[in-house]
Design an enzyme around this catalytic site. Structure first.
Site, mmCIF file in Angstrom:
data_model
loop_
_atom_site.group_PDB
_atom_site.id
_atom_site.type_symbol
_atom_site.label_atom_id
_atom_site.label_comp_id
_atom_site.label_asym_id
_atom_site.label_seq_id
_atom_site.Cartn_x
_atom_site.Cartn_y
_atom_site.Cartn_z
ATOM 1 N N CYS A 88 -11.713 -3.166 -2.692
ATOM 2 C CA CYS A 88 -10.809 -3.903 -1.791
ATOM 3 C C CYS A 88 -11.590 -4.940 -0.980
ATOM 4 O O CYS A 88 -12.659 -4.651 -0.427
ATOM 5 C CB CYS A 88 -10.096 -2.939 -0.853
ATOM 6 N N CYS A 92 -12.153 -3.196 6.427
ATOM 7 C CA CYS A 92 -11.888 -2.050 7.313
ATOM 8 C C CYS A 92 -13.154 -1.177 7.403
ATOM 9 O O CYS A 92 -13.620 -0.671 6.376
ATOM 10 C CB CYS A 92 -10.709 -1.231 6.785
ATOM 11 N N CYS A 95 -13.295 2.449 5.759
ATOM 12 C CA CYS A 95 -12.727 2.739 4.443
ATOM 13 C C CYS A 95 -13.761 2.757 3.321
ATOM 14 O O CYS A 95 -14.522 1.802 3.139
ATOM 15 C CB CYS A 95 -11.641 1.717 4.125
ATOM 16 N N CYS A 132 3.791 9.283 -2.655
ATOM 17 C CA CYS A 132 3.271 7.996 -2.175
ATOM 18 C C CYS A 132 2.197 7.475 -3.118
ATOM 19 O O CYS A 132 1.377 8.252 -3.629
ATOM 20 C CB CYS A 132 2.680 8.170 -0.778
ATOM 21 N N CYS A 165 7.048 6.081 -1.659
ATOM 22 C CA CYS A 165 6.419 5.199 -0.665
ATOM 23 C C CYS A 165 5.230 4.549 -1.356
ATOM 24 O O CYS A 165 4.528 5.225 -2.122
ATOM 25 C CB CYS A 165 5.967 6.017 0.540
ATOM 26 N N CYS A 225 6.915 2.637 7.045
ATOM 27 C CA CYS A 225 5.991 3.730 7.345
ATOM 28 C C CYS A 225 4.765 3.085 7.958
ATOM 29 O O CYS A 225 4.065 2.319 7.280
ATOM 30 C CB CYS A 225 5.633 4.474 6.054
ATOM 31 N N ARG A 303 3.955 12.290 10.715
ATOM 32 C CA ARG A 303 3.231 12.960 9.616
ATOM 33 C C ARG A 303 1.760 13.155 9.955
ATOM 34 O O ARG A 303 1.102 12.198 10.372
ATOM 35 C CB ARG A 303 3.314 12.117 8.336
HETATM 36 S S1 SF4 Z 1 -7.988 0.608 4.331
HETATM 37 FE FE1 SF4 Z 1 -9.350 0.284 2.564
HETATM 38 S S2 SF4 Z 1 -7.989 -0.070 0.850
HETATM 39 FE FE2 SF4 Z 1 -6.777 -0.346 2.708
HETATM 40 S S3 SF4 Z 1 -6.896 -2.525 3.191
HETATM 41 FE FE3 SF4 Z 1 -8.578 -1.555 4.325
HETATM 42 S S4 SF4 Z 1 -10.341 -1.694 2.933
HETATM 43 FE FE4 SF4 Z 1 -8.510 -2.073 1.688
#
Ligand code: SF4
Length: 367
Positions: A88, A92, A95, A132, A165, A225, A303
């Site tokens: 991705c 973040c 993550c 989901c 979801c 959600c 949740r």
């Molecule tokens: S949480 Fe992870 S998968 Fe979701 S947008 Fe951020 S980097 Fe990408």
């Protein structure tokens, strides 16, 4: 059970007021919250009064509110499947799937429809009523064929009698329309934390970008959600800011997932949390967030999502007491562990709780 709900809910604040001796500020705001119709105009001060109510009383008030809108013996089981792992481009900090973190996770391709159906059938057999699908993407731009395949997954999972979801990153109106046409129940797009703390966690897209996708989802007629992650080095004021963003949405999100950070080696958040003076999350903070969410957004399903496996059983029980009425269960939570169905079924049985049926809410009309 319905008789029990109406008996308990007849004069909830009256009962509350007689039994507890709390400060005037807490009492006033709880009285308003428990006796008035659903509100979307919460101030941070009011949410702070609720959040900072003495814990025993806060949990009690949340339980009263919970019983006005839901059968307290029902907990929805949800299962999350990772349909496209890793790679991705968002940054973040927490993550494992972000290319900005160094977790060694390999990027994979979108799974097949058959793989999804196999997992969905297993989830249904085990009592999950919401299935989901998560894909590690920034957005759906330029992913026409992937979206078509996901829309087909949604329709086929719906046909099994499950709520669906998906979480695929940022959406535009066209994407949302396509998912709506496929029969999608809900779209997950977390705001993660407070507006103030957000920039410390993610810089590749803004808080307003998140809110924009949530608006697109809502306008398309798909349920929203959205929730967040606790333990990202935020303060208690950030918890209030996070709840402020959610509880002033119109309507409230149908679903509010609360995750506890699972620190993953190689993610940048781990280094930050190890620095001296970093804010640490206490279990009590989780309870306060859940209880405040329940009181301020009484009609939403709250949740307990990632990180539940790090909680002791009695801690999960306290989360149910505070108004949580759904858990994620199954094999995995994206790239982290998840409590399994058998363990969860045994836990629910022990406490007299039952899995909630799909599309069955015990709430009052209007959100
Ligand atoms: S949480 Fe992870 S998968 Fe979701 S947008 Fe951020 S980097 Fe990408």
């Amino acid at each position: 059970m319905s008789g029990m709900i109406s008996r308990i809910s007849r004069r909830p604040f009256h009962v509350y007021h007689r039994l507890f001796n709390i400060s005037a500020g807490h009492r006033l705001v709880l009285k308003e919250a428990l006796s008035k119709p659903i509100r979307h105009d919460w101030s941070k001060q009011e949410l702070s009064e609720i959040y900072n109510t003495p814990l025993l009383e806060l949990v009690y008030a949340a339980q009263l509110q919970h019983r006005k809108y839901y059968d307290p013996s029902k907990v929805q089981l949800c299962t999350l499947m990772n349909i496209k792992t890793g790679g991705c481009s968002e940054d973040c900090k927490y993550c494992s799937q972000s290319t900005s973190n160094n977790t060694g996770l390999k990027a994979e391709k979108l799974v097949s429809i058959d793989e999804v159906l196999l997992e969905a059938k297993e989830a249904k057999k085990n009592g999950s009523t919401r299935f989901c699908l998560g894909a590690a993407w920034r957005d759906m731009n330029g992913r026409k064929s992937a979206l078509k395949r996901i829309a087909e997954m949604v329709t086929k999972v719906n046909d099994l009698g499950l709520e669906t979801c998906v979480t695929l990153g940022m959406l535009n109106d066209e994407h949302a329309k396509q998912l709506k046409a496929a029969g999608l129940t809900a779209y997950n797009h977390n705001i993660d934390t407070s507006r103030e703390h957000y920039k410390n966690v993610i810089t590749s897209r803004s808080y307003d970008d998140r809110l924009k996708t949530i608006r697109v989802v809502k306008d398309s007629g798909i349920s929203v959600c959205t929730g967040g992650i606790l333990g990202l080095g935020e303060t208690k004021e950030d918890h209030i800011g996070f709840l402020y963003s959610l509880s002033n949405m119109m309507p409230h999100p149908e679903s509010v997932p609360i995750n506890r950070l699972v620190p993953i080696k190689g993610t940048r958040i781990v280094d930050e949390l190890e620095k001296p003076g970093a804010n640490k999350l206490e279990f009590e903070d989780i309870l306060r967030v859940i209880a405040t969410a329940r009181i301020a957004m009484p009609n939403s399903i709250v949740r307990l999502a990632a990180g539940r496996y790090t909680m002791k059983e009695y801690e999960q029980f306290l989360c149910f007491m505070a108004g949580c009425n759904s858990i994620f269960t199954g094999k995995k939570m994206l790239t982290t562990f998840c409590n399994g169905w058998n363990e969860d079924k045994a836990m629910l049985l022990k406490w007299g709780l039952e899995p909630m049926k799909a599309f069955k809410k015990y709430n009052l009309p209007g959100n």
